[in-house]
Design a protein around this motif. Sequence first.
Motif, mmCIF file in Angstrom:
data_model
loop_
_atom_site.group_PDB
_atom_site.id
_atom_site.type_symbol
_atom_site.label_atom_id
_atom_site.label_comp_id
_atom_site.label_asym_id
_atom_site.label_seq_id
_atom_site.Cartn_x
_atom_site.Cartn_y
_atom_site.Cartn_z
ATOM 1 N N MET A 1 0.810 -1.221 0.000
ATOM 2 C CA MET A 1 0.000 0.000 0.000
ATOM 3 C C MET A 1 0.845 1.275 0.000
ATOM 4 S SD MET A 1 -3.384 -0.906 2.309
ATOM 5 C CE MET A 1 -2.497 -1.663 3.687
ATOM 6 N N PRO A 2 1.829 1.431 0.890
ATOM 7 C CA PRO A 2 2.598 2.679 0.857
ATOM 8 C C PRO A 2 3.690 2.702 -0.204
ATOM 9 C CG PRO A 2 3.318 1.330 2.700
ATOM 10 C CD PRO A 2 2.172 0.601 2.077
ATOM 11 N N ARG A 3 4.364 1.575 -0.436
ATOM 12 C CA ARG A 3 5.534 1.589 -1.306
ATOM 13 C C ARG A 3 5.193 1.465 -2.784
ATOM 14 N NH1 ARG A 3 9.770 -2.239 2.196
ATOM 15 N NH2 ARG A 3 10.012 -0.760 3.938
ATOM 16 N N THR A 4 4.211 0.634 -3.109
ATOM 17 C CA THR A 4 3.853 0.438 -4.519
ATOM 18 C C THR A 4 2.755 1.394 -4.952
ATOM 19 O OG1 THR A 4 4.450 -1.901 -4.360
ATOM 20 C CG2 THR A 4 3.077 -1.240 -6.238
ATOM 21 N N LEU A 5 1.715 1.544 -4.123
ATOM 22 C CA LEU A 5 0.600 2.415 -4.496
ATOM 23 C C LEU A 5 0.794 3.845 -4.023
ATOM 24 C CD1 LEU A 5 -2.449 0.075 -3.698
ATOM 25 C CD2 LEU A 5 -1.199 0.354 -5.848
ATOM 26 N N GLY A 6 1.662 4.054 -3.061
ATOM 27 C CA GLY A 6 1.897 5.404 -2.555
ATOM 28 C C GLY A 6 0.775 5.923 -1.677
ATOM 29 N N LEU A 7 0.059 5.046 -0.971
ATOM 30 C CA LEU A 7 -1.029 5.484 -0.101
ATOM 31 C C LEU A 7 -0.469 6.143 1.155
ATOM 32 C CD1 LEU A 7 -3.589 2.513 -0.206
ATOM 33 C CD2 LEU A 7 -3.369 4.458 -1.751
ATOM 34 N N SER A 8 -1.192 7.160 1.624
ATOM 35 C CA SER A 8 -0.800 7.826 2.861
ATOM 36 C C SER A 8 -1.240 6.996 4.053
ATOM 37 C CB SER A 8 -1.452 9.212 2.932
ATOM 38 O OG SER A 8 -2.864 9.085 3.037
ATOM 39 N N ALA A 9 -0.768 7.373 5.245
ATOM 40 C CA ALA A 9 -1.156 6.656 6.455
ATOM 41 C C ALA A 9 -2.664 6.713 6.671
ATOM 42 C CB ALA A 9 -0.421 7.240 7.660
ATOM 43 N N GLY A 10 -3.263 7.866 6.385
ATOM 44 C CA GLY A 10 -4.709 8.001 6.532
ATOM 45 C C GLY A 10 -5.467 7.108 5.567
ATOM 46 N N GLU A 11 -4.985 7.013 4.336
ATOM 47 C CA GLU A 11 -5.645 6.155 3.348
ATOM 48 C C GLU A 11 -5.504 4.681 3.718
ATOM 49 O OE1 GLU A 11 -5.207 8.840 -0.730
ATOM 50 O OE2 GLU A 11 -3.492 7.674 0.006
ATOM 51 N N ILE A 12 -4.336 4.305 4.227
ATOM 52 C CA ILE A 12 -4.144 2.922 4.682
ATOM 53 C C ILE A 12 -5.088 2.622 5.842
ATOM 54 C CG2 ILE A 12 -2.515 1.334 5.777
ATOM 55 C CD1 ILE A 12 -0.289 2.737 4.197
ATOM 56 N N GLY A 13 -5.271 3.601 6.719
ATOM 57 C CA GLY A 13 -6.201 3.431 7.828
ATOM 58 C C GLY A 13 -7.620 3.184 7.354
ATOM 59 N N LEU A 14 -8.042 3.895 6.316
ATOM 60 C CA LEU A 14 -9.380 3.685 5.765
ATOM 61 C C LEU A 14 -9.527 2.279 5.185
ATOM 62 C CD1 LEU A 14 -10.066 7.081 3.935
ATOM 63 C CD2 LEU A 14 -11.209 6.198 5.983
ATOM 64 N N VAL A 15 -8.497 1.828 4.480
ATOM 65 C CA VAL A 15 -8.544 0.493 3.879
ATOM 66 C C VAL A 15 -8.690 -0.570 4.963
ATOM 67 C CG1 VAL A 15 -7.215 -1.226 2.597
ATOM 68 C CG2 VAL A 15 -7.249 1.152 1.826
ATOM 69 N N MET A 16 -7.899 -0.456 6.018
ATOM 70 C CA MET A 16 -7.941 -1.459 7.077
ATOM 71 C C MET A 16 -9.208 -1.336 7.913
ATOM 72 S SD MET A 16 -5.300 -2.951 6.155
ATOM 73 C CE MET A 16 -5.373 -4.257 7.374
ATOM 74 N N ALA A 17 -9.732 -0.108 8.032
ATOM 75 C CA ALA A 17 -10.953 0.084 8.819
ATOM 76 C C ALA A 17 -12.149 -0.608 8.182
ATOM 77 C CB ALA A 17 -11.242 1.570 8.979
ATOM 78 N N ALA A 18 -12.102 -0.850 6.877
ATOM 79 C CA ALA A 18 -13.216 -1.516 6.193
ATOM 80 C C ALA A 18 -13.405 -2.948 6.673
ATOM 81 C CB ALA A 18 -12.987 -1.489 4.679
ATOM 82 N N LEU A 19 -12.384 -3.527 7.292
ATOM 83 C CA LEU A 19 -12.524 -4.879 7.841
ATOM 84 C C LEU A 19 -13.552 -4.915 8.970
ATOM 85 C CD1 LEU A 19 -8.751 -5.880 8.063
ATOM 86 C CD2 LEU A 19 -10.432 -6.885 6.512
ATOM 87 N N GLY A 20 -13.614 -3.854 9.768
ATOM 88 C CA GLY A 20 -14.497 -3.831 10.924
ATOM 89 C C GLY A 20 -15.958 -4.029 10.580
ATOM 90 N N PRO A 21 -16.547 -3.174 9.735
ATOM 91 C CA PRO A 21 -17.943 -3.390 9.339
ATOM 92 C C PRO A 21 -18.147 -4.744 8.667
ATOM 93 C CG PRO A 21 -17.236 -1.184 8.727
ATOM 94 C CD PRO A 21 -16.014 -1.918 9.182
ATOM 95 N N GLY A 22 -17.141 -5.204 7.929
ATOM 96 C CA GLY A 22 -17.250 -6.517 7.292
ATOM 97 C C GLY A 22 -17.384 -7.631 8.309
ATOM 98 N N PHE A 23 -16.582 -7.564 9.383
ATOM 99 C CA PHE A 23 -16.674 -8.564 10.450
ATOM 100 C C PHE A 23 -18.080 -8.602 11.041
ATOM 101 C CE2 PHE A 23 -11.894 -7.947 11.284
ATOM 102 C CZ PHE A 23 -11.579 -9.058 10.519
ATOM 103 N N LEU A 24 -18.631 -7.423 11.324
ATOM 104 C CA LEU A 24 -19.945 -7.357 11.958
ATOM 105 C C LEU A 24 -21.052 -7.841 11.030
ATOM 106 C CD1 LEU A 24 -19.672 -3.956 13.857
ATOM 107 C CD2 LEU A 24 -19.477 -6.260 14.792
ATOM 108 N N VAL A 25 -20.995 -7.451 9.767
ATOM 109 C CA VAL A 25 -22.009 -7.890 8.802
ATOM 110 C C VAL A 25 -21.941 -9.400 8.618
ATOM 111 C CG1 VAL A 25 -22.695 -7.790 6.370
ATOM 112 C CG2 VAL A 25 -22.154 -5.681 7.595
ATOM 113 N N GLY A 26 -20.729 -9.934 8.486
ATOM 114 C CA GLY A 26 -20.568 -11.368 8.313
ATOM 115 C C GLY A 26 -21.107 -12.152 9.486
ATOM 116 N N ALA A 27 -20.812 -11.690 10.701
ATOM 117 C CA ALA A 27 -21.314 -12.379 11.889
ATOM 118 C C ALA A 27 -22.827 -12.302 11.981
ATOM 119 C CB ALA A 27 -20.677 -11.777 13.140
#
Length: 439
Positions: free
Chosen positions: A262-288
């Motif tokens: 994410m940071p080295r190849t795509l050049g995402l910022s720390a905030g953008e990486i945080g958004l990508v990883m934060a998407a796991l949370g709602p996914g966990f809840l919906v799946g459960a």
Amino acid sequence: MTDATTAAEAAAPPTPSVWRNADFTRLWTGQTASLFAAQVSELALPLVAVLALAASSAQVGLLTSVVKLPYLLVSLFAGVLVDRARRKNILIATDLGRALVLSVVPVLYWTDRLGISWLYVLGFLAGCGSVLFDVAGQAYLPRLVEREQLTRGNSALGASQSAATIGGPALGGVLVQWLTAPVAVLAGALSYLVSALTVATIRHQEDRAEQSERVTPAGTLREVWAGLKFVFGNEPLRAMTVMASIFNLSFTALEVAFVQFMPRTLGLSAGEIGLVMAALGPGFLVGAAFAGRLPQRFGYGRTMLVTASIANLVMLGISTVHGSGFLAVGTLMLINFLFASFGVANNVTVLSIRQTLTPDSLQGRVAATNRFVAMGIAPVGALAGGLLGGAFGLRATVLITAIGLSSALVPLALSSLARIRFDLPAQIPLTTPVTKEEA
């Protein structure tokens, strides 16, 4: 499936809600408190090392490894203990033990005796308690609910796990900010006490497992071997174990590459990486939330195969993402959301099938074998991810490891698991009989 079978299923009375089972509600409440305590302490302990002891990066890394080490060292033996003793007592004892261990941290800090060596020892002991609690919790559920309620029960516990994974670190961060890291560790200890007190109110009476021989080192090893033999000698359980091994090997390698991709190849910022990883949370809840309904509607085999296929195959899309704009971030967020949603649904289904196929006398050892395989292969995957990234580049490594995830579908598709529908015990006979010695 015949018309008669379909009609019988349609005429069958609906399964009572698992929430009407007071003992399950108490178990769920206790496990939820314990899961949040584990997440808070998992964040707070390293922060104690960093903020209170000025530990080096290597020391913090070693502390994290020491906390996870019990999954390799004690999982199989934890399964033997769980099958020998009353599981409710084990849950209470491990909660009280972890509460005591963690409460030592602030006491040593306040008396100026805390050192990094103490954190290694206390972290390892807390990790042992977590392994034992995890195995005992999985083995205890089938004693409290009916077999047809296992999927709903596991779905509810999965929702707690997801909520703790999302909210636990955030709560830990707030506690560290407001109360300092040692006090945050103490808060985790108090949460373990809440769990112990809640589990203690469960009214279900357990019978102690019969002992076929004296408790000796040789006897313990024979019991460990009996658990391994049962899992790998049973075609459906073996297929699930192989699938979990391939998945965890590939996923850990993918994680190592993805966090750099994410940071080295795509050049995402720390905030953008945080958004990508934060998407796991709602996914966990919906799946459960929908996991408990899918097997009853579509059948266990179809649910397992479809959810695993979507969760694993969607990760192939990561390597196709380019750039650092809104489209790239949105695509990665969608991939993570789908992976988490269908991954949790698959985990709930797999766990319910495994519990249904396992005799009560082996529940602890089968759960422990699964944890041993799932966690034991992770360090190999992490090493492989780093080596592949250095040899072939990050984008290629993401693709290779995602293909590895997809290959985990092969043992599932070729097994009898993919063909079952609703009646698990009838459609998947145990291929390995349980002898009195093994039990």
